[in-house]
Scaffold this motif. Sequence first.
Motif, short mmCIF file in Angstrom:
data_model
loop_
_atom_site.label_atom_id
_atom_site.label_comp_id
_atom_site.label_asym_id
_atom_site.label_seq_id
_atom_site.Cartn_x
_atom_site.Cartn_y
_atom_site.Cartn_z
N VAL A 158 -42.80 -35.22 -30.57
CA VAL A 158 -43.17 -34.22 -31.84
C VAL A 158 -41.71 -33.32 -32.07
O VAL A 158 -40.82 -33.40 -31.49
N GLU A 159 -41.74 -33.16 -33.22
CA GLU A 159 -40.78 -32.02 -33.89
C GLU A 159 -40.87 -30.68 -33.97
O GLU A 159 -41.94 -30.48 -34.77
N LEU A 160 -40.40 -29.85 -33.40
CA LEU A 160 -40.68 -28.47 -33.41
C LEU A 160 -39.62 -27.87 -34.83
O LEU A 160 -38.34 -27.88 -34.73
N LEU A 161 -40.49 -27.55 -35.97
CA LEU A 161 -39.74 -27.22 -37.17
C LEU A 161 -39.23 -25.73 -37.37
O LEU A 161 -38.31 -25.52 -37.67
N ASP A 162 -40.18 -24.67 -36.81
CA ASP A 162 -39.87 -23.47 -36.91
C ASP A 162 -40.79 -22.55 -36.15
O ASP A 162 -41.77 -22.64 -36.00
N VAL A 163 -40.08 -21.48 -35.66
CA VAL A 163 -40.75 -20.44 -34.74
C VAL A 163 -40.47 -19.30 -35.40
O VAL A 163 -39.31 -18.78 -35.59
N ARG A 164 -41.77 -18.40 -35.68
CA ARG A 164 -41.53 -17.16 -36.38
C ARG A 164 -42.41 -16.10 -35.76
O ARG A 164 -43.25 -16.38 -35.05
N ILE A 165 -41.82 -15.02 -35.86
CA ILE A 165 -42.90 -13.68 -35.54
C ILE A 165 -43.31 -13.03 -36.54
O ILE A 165 -42.72 -12.72 -37.51
N LYS A 166 -44.69 -12.95 -36.36
CA LYS A 166 -45.40 -12.41 -37.58
C LYS A 166 -45.43 -10.92 -37.54
O LYS A 166 -45.43 -10.12 -38.45
N ARG A 167 -45.67 -10.24 -36.26
CA ARG A 167 -45.81 -8.92 -36.34
C ARG A 167 -45.27 -8.38 -34.75
O ARG A 167 -45.39 -9.32 -34.04
N THR A 168 -44.74 -7.27 -34.62
CA THR A 168 -44.43 -6.90 -33.33
C THR A 168 -45.18 -5.44 -33.20
O THR A 168 -44.76 -4.58 -34.14
N GLU A 169 -45.66 -4.97 -32.29
CA GLU A 169 -46.02 -3.74 -31.92
C GLU A 169 -45.79 -3.31 -30.28
O GLU A 169 -45.58 -4.42 -29.64
N LEU A 170 -45.98 -2.13 -30.28
CA LEU A 170 -45.60 -1.46 -28.97
C LEU A 170 -47.17 -1.73 -28.13
O LEU A 170 -48.15 -1.29 -29.02
N PRO A 171 -47.26 -1.78 -26.99
CA PRO A 171 -48.34 -1.55 -26.23
C PRO A 171 -48.97 -0.28 -26.45
O PRO A 171 -48.29 0.58 -26.71
N PRO A 172 -50.40 -0.27 -26.58
CA PRO A 172 -51.05 1.15 -26.66
C PRO A 172 -50.58 2.40 -26.03
O PRO A 172 -50.44 3.45 -26.42
N GLN A 173 -50.17 1.86 -24.61
CA GLN A 173 -49.95 2.88 -23.60
C GLN A 173 -48.60 3.63 -23.69
O GLN A 173 -48.19 4.43 -23.44
N ASN A 174 -47.67 2.93 -24.67
CA ASN A 174 -46.52 3.12 -24.97
C ASN A 174 -46.14 3.82 -26.18
O ASN A 174 -45.29 4.46 -26.45
N GLU A 175 -47.06 3.71 -27.34
CA GLU A 175 -46.99 4.05 -28.72
C GLU A 175 -46.64 5.47 -28.57
O GLU A 175 -45.89 6.08 -29.20
N GLN A 176 -47.70 6.24 -27.91
CA GLN A 176 -47.46 7.69 -28.05
C GLN A 176 -46.13 8.34 -27.59
O GLN A 176 -45.47 9.31 -28.07
N ALA A 177 -45.91 7.81 -26.27
CA ALA A 177 -44.51 8.12 -25.76
C ALA A 177 -43.40 7.85 -27.02
O ALA A 177 -42.18 8.74 -26.84
N ILE A 178 -43.23 6.66 -27.38
CA ILE A 178 -42.58 6.40 -28.31
C ILE A 178 -42.27 7.32 -29.38
O ILE A 178 -41.16 7.75 -30.01
N PHE A 179 -43.52 7.38 -30.31
CA PHE A 179 -43.44 8.37 -31.02
C PHE A 179 -43.14 9.84 -30.99
O PHE A 179 -42.36 10.48 -31.61
N ASN A 180 -43.49 10.29 -29.71
CA ASN A 180 -42.98 11.56 -29.41
C ASN A 180 -41.35 11.56 -29.20
O ASN A 180 -40.73 12.71 -29.62
N ARG A 181 -40.78 10.43 -28.59
CA ARG A 181 -39.47 10.58 -28.49
C ARG A 181 -38.78 10.51 -29.81
O ARG A 181 -37.81 11.10 -29.98
N MET A 182 -39.29 9.84 -30.72
CA MET A 182 -38.73 9.75 -32.16
C MET A 182 -38.79 10.95 -32.87
O MET A 182 -37.90 11.32 -33.51
N ARG A 183 -39.90 11.62 -32.36
CA ARG A 183 -40.24 13.06 -33.24
C ARG A 183 -38.91 14.06 -32.65
O ARG A 183 -38.52 14.67 -33.46
#
Length: 281
Positions: A158-183
């Motif tokens: 087989v031939e692999l033509l393309d690999v793409r990322i559709k969406r990146t997210e933070l794990p739920p347990q890390n989102e609030q800590a990241i948002f607080n740090r950004m704020r």
Amino acid sequence: MKRSGILLILLFVVLFVASQVFFTVRQTQYAIVLQLGKPVGSTLEPGLHYKKPLIQTVEFFDKRIQDYDMQPTEVLTSDKKNLVVDNYFKWRITNPLQFYRTVRTIQGARARLEDVVYSELREALGRHTLTEIVAKERGAIMEQITDEASELVARYGVELLDVRIKRTELPPQNEQAIFNRMRAERERQAKQYRSEGREEAAKIRSSAERDRSVIIAEAKRQADEIRGEGEAEAVKIYAGALEQGPEFFAFQRSLEAYRKSFGNNTRLLLTPENEFLHYFK
């Protein structure tokens, strides 16, 4: 009537035998002939072909580009950030014989490709920071993953033509800590900008006050110079007038003195011989 029935039976038999011997390969397909489960011959091109009935079968494969949406997976970046990545890849079959010998079916190929792509994805993203993956070098990282994974899956036909990322997210347990740090970071920057603004405003006000003082001092200096020049000119005029008519000048000065001295309710005690009353005689 009996003869017609026999002809129909013979026609049915002929059609059945023909369906077991002849087959058609479409433009969008590959085909290989299997004899007792093993491939024989080479890959068949589109068109009409035949096979031995009963002992040979035909396996068809889609030659078009296919895509596969992987399940979101969690990876660890080089700056120790957990990241949930939702990605997909595009692939196609290039060597049907090799494909059949190694993975057999589309489902088997997807499972192998998913393992390879996930392994390369985790390794490549682990060498980059969260910021590089999300914003700065995403395209270059995907091209690198595609090239490296394509070399690994080539052995499956087989031939692999393309690999793409559709969406990146933070794990739920890390989102609030990241948002607080950004704020907190944004608030720190806002305080810094306000402090720098107040400092710049103080500099501007100080500079304006200094310029104002300089302008006022310069204006006073020029006014004093002009006033001095005017007084000098007046003295010069008075002197010239005195030289031309000293008696008249004395009379004029006396009249001015009288005007200033003799006001309402003014009393002067002078002798008649006083020089001040010279022009009253």
